[in-house]
Scaffold this active site. Structure first.
Site: not given
Ligand SMILES: O=C(O)c1cc(=O)[nH]c(=O)n1[C@@H]1O[C@H](COP(=O)(O)O)[C@@H](O)[C@H]1O
Length: 283
Positions: A96
């Site tokens: 990010k």
């Molecule tokens: O850029 C990302 O991957 C991201 C964007 C977003 O809007 N929301 C989000 O959860 N993420 C990332 O996606 C992953 C979600 O993880 P889980 O919720 O465990 O599936 C994490 O590494 C977050 O940092």
């Protein structure tokens, strides 16, 4: 080399729409019986790689959780990127990154160049210093056949306070402007299946696309969608949000798969189940 968007499209054809996050949270390390150390990051990353790579179009290491261990943590990322490049496993480095143009150039050198040990297939970017502030990363990705995923409508509830601003203006909401800029970026490039400037749109955004009058069917790149699994979105919700662009959506699951660890076989089974769930809902 084939542009990133086309390589991702081919990987999704072959392995399905799932992206498995490599998120070594301290709590997950503990649940796996590992101490919170750089060596444990290596053990964690290896297990997820070996268990999930065959069933995922891409893997998405959460850079912050490696940065917590400083250079020793980043060394684990560098090893992952080298192995993935050898095996042609696609990586989305979830860093990010976003800064003013001249600094952005350094981030582009770090994550998207062919000479940095952290250089890999694609990286997530934050456009909230202005979409064009990302220009050095967008140009590095195009030059090196790599990709970017630009935050547009994020899965966290707080995102609205920035991303929905301006929805009644003739320019449309901030998110709508980001999506239009990413679409134009892809239109300016050459590719077969989809461009290499992707978006991040959470599976949890519900009616936001409708409320903001955003028509994703005009978007011509990959859509990384977090929020499935641990954040509460199910496969049906997800493909309702992305009706019409289902084939472009790379669905991330981190904790939803990782909680099955630490055994490689259990991680593999969890990835296969998530993939089957998504493929059944997508059709
Ligand atoms: O850029 C990302 O991957 C991201 C964007 C977003 O809007 N929301 C989000 O959860 N993420 C990332 O996606 C992953 C979600 O993880 P889980 O919720 O465990 O599936 C994490 O590494 C977050 O940092």
């Amino acid at each position: 080399m084939i542009p990133f968007g086309d390589r991702l499209a081919a990987a999704m054809d072959e392995r399905g729409p799932l992206c498995v996050g490599i998120d070594p949270h301290p709590k997950l390390l503990q649940a796996w019986g590992l101490e919170d150390s750089a060596e444990s990051l290596r053990t964690f990353t290896t297990a997820v790689y070996e268990g999930c790579a065959p069933y995922a179009a891409a893997l998405k290491p959460q850079v912050a959780l490696f940065e917590r261990h400083g250079s020793a943590g980043l060394a684990v990322l560098e090893e992952l990127f080298a192995r993935a490049a050898e095996d042609r496993v696609l990586i989305v480095a979830d860093a990010k990154r976003g800064d003013i143009g001249s600094t952005m150039k350094a981030y582009a050198d770090a994550w998207l160049s062919t000479c940095s040990p952290l250089g890999t297939d694609s990286v997530t970017l934050s456009p909230y210093l202005g979409f064009e502030s990302l220009r050095p990363a967008l140009d590095a990705a195009a030059a090196n056949q790599r990709g970017t995923f630009v935050l547009a409508l994020t899965s966290n509830p707080e995102g609205k306070s920035v991303q929905h601003v301006g929805k009644t203006e003739d320019t449309g909401a901030v998110a709508k402007q980001i999506i239009a800029a990413a679409t134009a970026e892809n239109t300016a490039q050459t590719w077969e299946r989809m461009g290499s400037c992707g978006l991040v749109v959470g599976a949890t955004v519900g009616e936001a696309l409708h409320d903001l009058a955003i028509d994703l069917s005009a978007f011509n790149g990959p859509i990384l969608s977090p929020g499935y699994g641990a954040q509460g979105a199910n496969a049906k919700d997800l493909y309702r949000v992305f009706a019409g662009v289902e084939s472009q959506v790379l669905v991330n699951s981190s904790r939803g798969v990782l909680s099955a660890g630490p055994q490689v076989a259990d991680l593999a089974q969890a990835a296969q189940m998530a993939r089957a769930d998504l493929v059944a809902a997508r059709g």
